[in-house]
Scaffold this motif. Sequence first.
Motif, PDB file in Angstrom:
ATOM      1  N   ASN A 127       0.824  -1.203   0.000  1.00 37.51           N
ATOM      2  CA  ASN A 127       0.000   0.000   0.000  1.00 37.51           C
ATOM      3  C   ASN A 127       0.863   1.260   0.000  1.00 37.51           C
ATOM      4  O   ASN A 127       0.739   2.112   0.860  1.00 37.51           O
ATOM      5  CB  ASN A 127      -0.967  -0.024   1.172  1.00 37.51           C
ATOM      6  CG  ASN A 127      -2.176   0.843   0.888  1.00 37.51           C
ATOM      7  OD1 ASN A 127      -2.402   1.217  -0.264  1.00 37.51           O
ATOM      8  ND2 ASN A 127      -2.923   1.175   1.918  1.00 37.51           N
ATOM      9  N   VAL A 128       1.766   1.341  -0.959  1.00 34.36           N
ATOM     10  CA  VAL A 128       2.523   2.575  -1.160  1.00 34.36           C
ATOM     11  C   VAL A 128       2.445   2.894  -2.642  1.00 34.36           C
ATOM     12  O   VAL A 128       2.316   2.004  -3.466  1.00 34.36           O
ATOM     13  CB  VAL A 128       4.012   2.426  -0.761  1.00 34.36           C
ATOM     14  CG1 VAL A 128       4.158   2.190   0.701  1.00 34.36           C
ATOM     15  CG2 VAL A 128       4.673   1.327  -1.560  1.00 34.36           C
ATOM     16  N   ASN A 129       2.475   4.156  -2.980  1.00 31.45           N
ATOM     17  CA  ASN A 129       2.426   4.530  -4.393  1.00 31.45           C
ATOM     18  C   ASN A 129       3.520   5.540  -4.710  1.00 31.45           C
ATOM     19  O   ASN A 129       3.915   6.325  -3.869  1.00 31.45           O
ATOM     20  CB  ASN A 129       1.067   5.121  -4.750  1.00 31.45           C
ATOM     21  CG  ASN A 129      -0.027   4.066  -4.729  1.00 31.45           C
ATOM     22  OD1 ASN A 129      -1.061   4.216  -4.096  1.00 31.45           O
ATOM     23  ND2 ASN A 129       0.232   2.948  -5.384  1.00 31.45           N
ATOM     24  N   ILE A 130       3.960   5.462  -5.960  1.00 26.76           N
ATOM     25  CA  ILE A 130       5.073   6.309  -6.380  1.00 26.76           C
ATOM     26  C   ILE A 130       4.612   7.366  -7.380  1.00 26.76           C
ATOM     27  O   ILE A 130       3.775   7.085  -8.234  1.00 26.76           O
ATOM     28  CB  ILE A 130       6.188   5.477  -7.050  1.00 26.76           C
ATOM     29  CG1 ILE A 130       6.824   4.534  -6.044  1.00 26.76           C
ATOM     30  CG2 ILE A 130       7.254   6.367  -7.651  1.00 26.76           C
ATOM     31  CD1 ILE A 130       8.155   3.987  -6.488  1.00 26.76           C
ATOM     32  N   VAL A 131       5.178   8.560  -7.247  1.00 27.69           N
ATOM     33  CA  VAL A 131       5.090   9.536  -8.327  1.00 27.69           C
ATOM     34  C   VAL A 131       6.445   9.489  -9.016  1.00 27.69           C
ATOM     35  O   VAL A 131       7.461   9.793  -8.403  1.00 27.69           O
ATOM     36  CB  VAL A 131       4.818  10.954  -7.782  1.00 27.69           C
ATOM     37  CG1 VAL A 131       4.779  11.945  -8.933  1.00 27.69           C
ATOM     38  CG2 VAL A 131       3.526  10.990  -6.994  1.00 27.69           C
ATOM     39  N   VAL A 184       1.958   5.345   2.394  1.00 29.90           N
ATOM     40  CA  VAL A 184       3.046   6.289   2.158  1.00 29.90           C
ATOM     41  C   VAL A 184       3.036   6.658   0.683  1.00 29.90           C
ATOM     42  O   VAL A 184       2.827   5.803  -0.174  1.00 29.90           O
ATOM     43  CB  VAL A 184       4.425   5.663   2.474  1.00 29.90           C
ATOM     44  CG1 VAL A 184       5.512   6.729   2.414  1.00 29.90           C
ATOM     45  CG2 VAL A 184       4.405   4.980   3.821  1.00 29.90           C
ATOM     46  N   LEU A 185       3.250   7.938   0.399  1.00 26.74           N
ATOM     47  CA  LEU A 185       3.366   8.362  -0.983  1.00 26.74           C
ATOM     48  C   LEU A 185       4.843   8.615  -1.258  1.00 26.74           C
ATOM     49  O   LEU A 185       5.502   9.356  -0.539  1.00 26.74           O
ATOM     50  CB  LEU A 185       2.567   9.642  -1.228  1.00 26.74           C
ATOM     51  CG  LEU A 185       2.529  10.065  -2.685  1.00 26.74           C
ATOM     52  CD1 LEU A 185       1.561   9.188  -3.456  1.00 26.74           C
ATOM     53  CD2 LEU A 185       2.139  11.520  -2.819  1.00 26.74           C
ATOM     54  N   LEU A 186       5.345   7.960  -2.293  1.00 28.40           N
ATOM     55  CA  LEU A 186       6.749   8.116  -2.629  1.00 28.40           C
ATOM     56  C   LEU A 186       6.876   9.050  -3.817  1.00 28.40           C
ATOM     57  O   LEU A 186       6.148   8.917  -4.798  1.00 28.40           O
ATOM     58  CB  LEU A 186       7.359   6.756  -2.976  1.00 28.40           C
ATOM     59  CG  LEU A 186       7.087   5.638  -1.976  1.00 28.40           C
ATOM     60  CD1 LEU A 186       7.711   4.342  -2.466  1.00 28.40           C
ATOM     61  CD2 LEU A 186       7.643   5.997  -0.607  1.00 28.40           C
ATOM     62  N   LEU A 187       7.792  10.003  -3.714  1.00 31.56           N
ATOM     63  CA  LEU A 187       7.971  10.932  -4.819  1.00 31.56           C
ATOM     64  C   LEU A 187       9.425  10.905  -5.254  1.00 31.56           C
ATOM     65  O   LEU A 187      10.312  11.263  -4.481  1.00 31.56           O
ATOM     66  CB  LEU A 187       7.569  12.357  -4.399  1.00 31.56           C
ATOM     67  CG  LEU A 187       6.123  12.506  -3.922  1.00 31.56           C
ATOM     68  CD1 LEU A 187       6.080  12.677  -2.412  1.00 31.56           C
ATOM     69  CD2 LEU A 187       5.442  13.673  -4.599  1.00 31.56           C
ATOM     70  N   ASP A 188       9.646  10.442  -6.488  1.00 34.37           N
ATOM     71  CA  ASP A 188      11.007  10.266  -6.986  1.00 34.37           C
ATOM     72  C   ASP A 188      11.399  11.461  -7.850  1.00 34.37           C
ATOM     73  O   ASP A 188      11.145  11.481  -9.039  1.00 34.37           O
ATOM     74  CB  ASP A 188      11.077   8.963  -7.791  1.00 34.37           C
ATOM     75  CG  ASP A 188      12.506   8.618  -8.165  1.00 34.37           C
ATOM     76  OD1 ASP A 188      13.426   9.331  -7.725  1.00 34.37           O
ATOM     77  OD2 ASP A 188      12.690   7.640  -8.905  1.00 34.37           O
ATOM     78  N   GLU A 189      11.995  12.461  -7.236  1.00 31.73           N
ATOM     79  CA  GLU A 189      12.398  13.691  -7.926  1.00 31.73           C
ATOM     80  C   GLU A 189      11.333  14.183  -8.898  1.00 31.73           C
ATOM     81  O   GLU A 189      11.610  14.391 -10.070  1.00 31.73           O
ATOM     82  CB  GLU A 189      13.713  13.462  -8.709  1.00 31.73           C
ATOM     83  CG  GLU A 189      14.774  12.854  -7.839  1.00 31.73           C
ATOM     84  CD  GLU A 189      16.163  13.377  -8.169  1.00 31.73           C
ATOM     85  OE1 GLU A 189      16.261  14.422  -8.822  1.00 31.73           O
ATOM     86  OE2 GLU A 189      17.127  12.738  -7.738  1.00 31.73           O
ATOM     87  N   PRO A 190      10.126  14.349  -8.436  1.00 34.25           N
ATOM     88  CA  PRO A 190       9.036  14.634  -9.379  1.00 34.25           C
ATOM     89  C   PRO A 190       9.119  16.037  -9.961  1.00 34.25           C
ATOM     90  O   PRO A 190       8.454  16.322 -10.951  1.00 34.25           O
ATOM     91  CB  PRO A 190       7.780  14.482  -8.535  1.00 34.25           C
ATOM     92  CG  PRO A 190       8.230  14.801  -7.155  1.00 34.25           C
ATOM     93  CD  PRO A 190       9.651  14.358  -7.046  1.00 34.25           C
TER      94      PRO A 190
END
Lengths: 328, 361, 369, 264
Positions: B77-81, B155-161
């Motif tokens: 249950n985590v998502n990435i941008v 948790v929302l993961l943001l990869d250098e968005p």
Amino acid sequence: MVSSNTTAQDRARSDASVPRYSTRIATVINSALYRHTLGAAVESRIGRVILLAGVPLIWLIMLHVGPIYQMLKISLLSHYPVQPGMESHFTLDNYAIFFRESLYFTPLIKSFIFATAATAVTLIVVYPVAYYVAKVVKPQGRSRALLLLLVPFWAGELIRTFSVIMLLANRGAVNVLLREVGLIDRPIPMLYTSFSLGFGLVYLICLYMLLPLYSAIEKIPSPLLDAAADLGAGPFTRFRRIILPLSRDGIVSGCCLVFLTCIGVFATPMLLGGPTTVLFPETISGFFHGASDKWPVGAAFALIMLVTALAAAAIFMRLVGGRKKRAI
Amino acid sequence: MEPVVQFDNVNKSYGGYVAVENLNLSIEAGKFVTLLGPSGCGKSTSLRMLGGFERPTSGRILLNGKDVTRVPPNKRNVNIVFQDYALFPHMTVAKNIAFGLELKGFDNQKIHRRVSELLELVQLEEYARRLPSELSGGQRQRVALMRALAPDPDVLLLDEPLSALDAKLRQQMQIELKSIQEKTGKTFMFVTHDQEEALTMSDTIVVMNKGRIEQMGDPDTLYGRPGSVFVANFIGETNLLRSTVLGMDGDMTTLSWNGITITASQGGLAPKLGEHLYVVLRPEAIHCSVAEPASGNRIKGKIRQRVFKGNHTSLMVDVGDGTLLNTLVHPSEIAHLSGENIWVGWKPETATVIPDRHAHN
Amino acid sequence: MSEKLVTNRRTALKLLGTGAAILTAPYIIRPRPAWADNGILNVTTYDKFLPQEFIDKFQKDTGIEVRVRLTDDQGKQYNLLTAEGANPSTDIVTVAGHRYSQFIDSKLLQPLDTGRISNWKNLNSAYQDAPWARINGNLWGLPILAGYEGLARNVDYVKDAPSWEIMFDEQYKGQTSYIVSDFMTITMQYLGHDGDFVTYTDKPEEAQKATNEARDFLIKHKDMVRKYYDAGSEVQQMFINEDIYLAHSWSGPAAKLIIDGHPIKLSVPKEGTFGFCYTLNVVNNAPNAENAYKLLDAILANPEVGAAMTRQSGYSSTINGVGDLLNERERLASTLPQEEVDRIIFFSSVNRDMKNEMIDRATAEVKAA
Amino acid sequence: MRAMFSDAPRVTLAAFYWAFILYLLLPLTLMMAMSFKDANFVAFPIGDWTFDWYGEVMQDKQFLEACLYSIMIAAATTLAATILGVWISMLIVAEGIRGQVIIFALACLPAVVPGMISAISLRIFISTIDMPTGTAAIILGHTVHAVPFVVVMALTRLRSMPGNLVDAARDLGADSVVAFFRVTLPYLGPALFGGMIFCVLLSIDDFVRTFFLGGYRLTLPMLIFAKVQGGMSPEINAMATLVLVVTAAVGLYAEHLTRRARTR
């Protein structure tokens, strides 16, 4: 009654404003059937490998390699089909024949030169057309413009070949027209020359170039071209620096399809060639078709052609295609 | 309260190359946490391990107390941008956002409500039926964010968005991101190499270097009291004064630097006499004047370079032997500094000592 | 990166195992081939050779279902039968004379038992037991059409052609066409050799010398040729389009042009030429040989079939009574003056291997030159 | 000035396109015109015109049956070749699979083998696995021939696909199967459309494999080849014209439908 009707109507009305989402997928992937079969398979690494590689490998080995393997076996025999009372033994002689005599060597070289030339001509002729449809024509008109290009191909190879004959023959449309206009009084022999063969071959195979090119060029974002124009790049620079490199994938696959098809070409397009255009597939087919039939030699030659053609295509892809650049 | 995310002794190596080494990290719910570091420091790898796209070589990752180390991405249950958003080009904005909801098995009405709600949050209601290719960069970024938020991840993961946006839009999006995080109360885990981004938005910043955590804390602490030369250099502009300890006085240390005696805050360090240390001195803490300051640390210098930066001017001041100090001067004061010779001074408590780790590296 | 799918050796072996299992599966589930059914007859022949009314009547009279596979080329037929080996999917094939002995040598046909064909007497007596038709002591097929290799010319441009020499006349440069392998044997005749190799038994050197001479002659005169063709429809098209004025042609395709009113004439030059028959043959191991004989019998009983074959192919029928069913033009197109008929020699079955080997090779050399 | 320059290539391209269309269509127009010729062989001049050939073709049961049979085979071939081609390309681009170059070469093999040889070897092959000739064998043979074309088309597009689209789908809860069907496959769309056109054309055009693998039901090219053997008659042109007109009409209608669906 009345109330249920209104709710139904309400639902209908609200449904119309609500876009439909695919809610079935969840039902499928949560079903026990899916979870215990496919779902379970993709969970494990081995399952994924089997799922991904199983069917393709079986297919490739059975139906792509299988028949070729048959040919390989035949090519190593001294006689095939084996006649009763005759012995067939293992031999490499069928391959040696090819290297021994320039009689068979020359057509192969010719075939390669011919296929290369045909590929180049097709690329040059078809590229602007693909570009026009993919980038100049407005999106609404695109499928129609493409359709217009596709229609002629439904007539079938033989019919299209005969159409070319009717155009180029001594009493074909072009000669008749020229004679009516009074430009010539003796017909110009156009048919049964390298020209007519090339003309017809491009006519027969340009689709194999068109579609890959179209799908590659269509993918290039138009803003990129605008940006380049904005930076002062002229049409030629824009083409060389942006469009050409970005459509490279399409060029590579289009050229491969056309090249490989041209190498293996036999029968129908040959109807258009003259007495001096003997290509390798015709040589091979002679061994199968001739009155004294020599399947083993034909099979050996077919394999030689196969290997050289694939190698040529691979070299071409390496040269033009460059490295695979895949974002990880 | 139990942390949402826990990295427990996580290691990751590719062949001989160690990407992440002994990562131990706990993240509390509702926080905006930033992993900050130069490229190749292991921050993205850590994020991808949390997302499930990479599997640690050793160690465990816990999500809400449960071990998810071997759970595939679709079951976490985590998502990435993603950095380049990875919007599905063949789906409309609404369908992109709905994707995760469809897979959760929501009914049509519920999906519609949630999608509208999210689009409203970023004022993109009118764009619901557009394709990603018909959107601007900032709009795509918002859609990607909403798509990741839609399934209500832990948790929302943001990869250098923000890296693909231009400078102005980036600043705007920083504020927007922070406000969305506050509105939704979600835990955000943000990865960036841009210290300014990190300082603007984060509750906690984790500075990473060469696969290890260098320092972790709130932006104030990291900025004001960097724990290492690396952190001091990486976050903000800074002057590092290599000095020798002369003595201690309470929280303060007396040091010898460049022939003069200066005082600086110990910052939790216990310096020894004669030890070589660095004094961290932020440019904005330095005061430039024509007259000698009455108190505090001070030194005479010559202005070598003036760089006009709009709301302030940066002066490079030579304080002898070619040693340059970077200082910031307000426009109101710059008029007084017309000559070349000036005094620079700073209050002792604005400077901190940090260990000289270069000696070990 | 961590989600790598690595095919290690074990998985590869497993896959191979599965593949092998699927490969062998059909051996266990053996389907019964549909063509082996009793009430069926499978015929491979040319388009319009068997008129629909005839087939309908035959089916009604005998209760046998006739299935026709159309062919366009002897080579494909031969290769298909060879590839099928001991389990042919056809009962009757239509073989052209120059391929006759090749089919027989490869054991693809079974000897014809004329005793089982009660209407054998309806066959023109000249073909009932012609010496060239008997090979290895057996008759192998029912001759249905007779043809020869002729010199076809467009009479608007070429007035008279008493000799094959005209094919090498500078006047018609770039306006001739021929099938290389066939014309090679004619050229051998023209140069005074034996184009059918009958006299070369145990004299391979002499045969090779003769072949090479013809080969070199054709190469020397290669500029005479507009195109080497393979199929009858090609030579027809070239004549109609006036791409050529002269050609070596099998009588059928040229006769069809004559029937259609084109200014074409067909003749047998003084050096002579070769004749052959199309035969209907029962295939070796034919699943429905019994039914095949019934069909052959019915064909002989009905001159309409022969007439249809002549109309479609242009060749003359070997069956009695067919001539009465043809119109004037059709009859004329397939008739020759007696002196020319006398110049036709039927292909022999002697020294076939030697002939085929040498001619095929020389053909390849001419084409590649 | 600038506008003029930027228009020049546009106009040149349009002219080139139409010239190309002319090149494609002119011979076919001649072919169609010939179908009205009142003679047994096609040739210029046409002289007398007639509709009789159409009457004959329309009543030709063999022709209609052959058309339907060919369509059936083409449809089955397209379906099978598309599935297999996409599957093989997925294997080729998959990370961590070794020998991708070899797999690609294997996938391309059938495109290079000359038809006759491929037909013979397939015929021998199906008899070694005891498969009877007939519809299934034809479809198998055509599929083998068509797969390389699908692979090349699909690969071109797959190679340019951003790798993290699938990651994104998996992240949002899709397993590999769902990600493939919802993301990869739709992304392949245009390339697959091209590939499918190749499949249909290859199948409908294929004569020699059909002859070797087929039973006693005629396909369209078998019928046409057999007819050509008896001489190029306008009847054949009438058949080809009918096929052409019907496919063009179907194509236009389909295009019209999709356009309407899009604007709605």
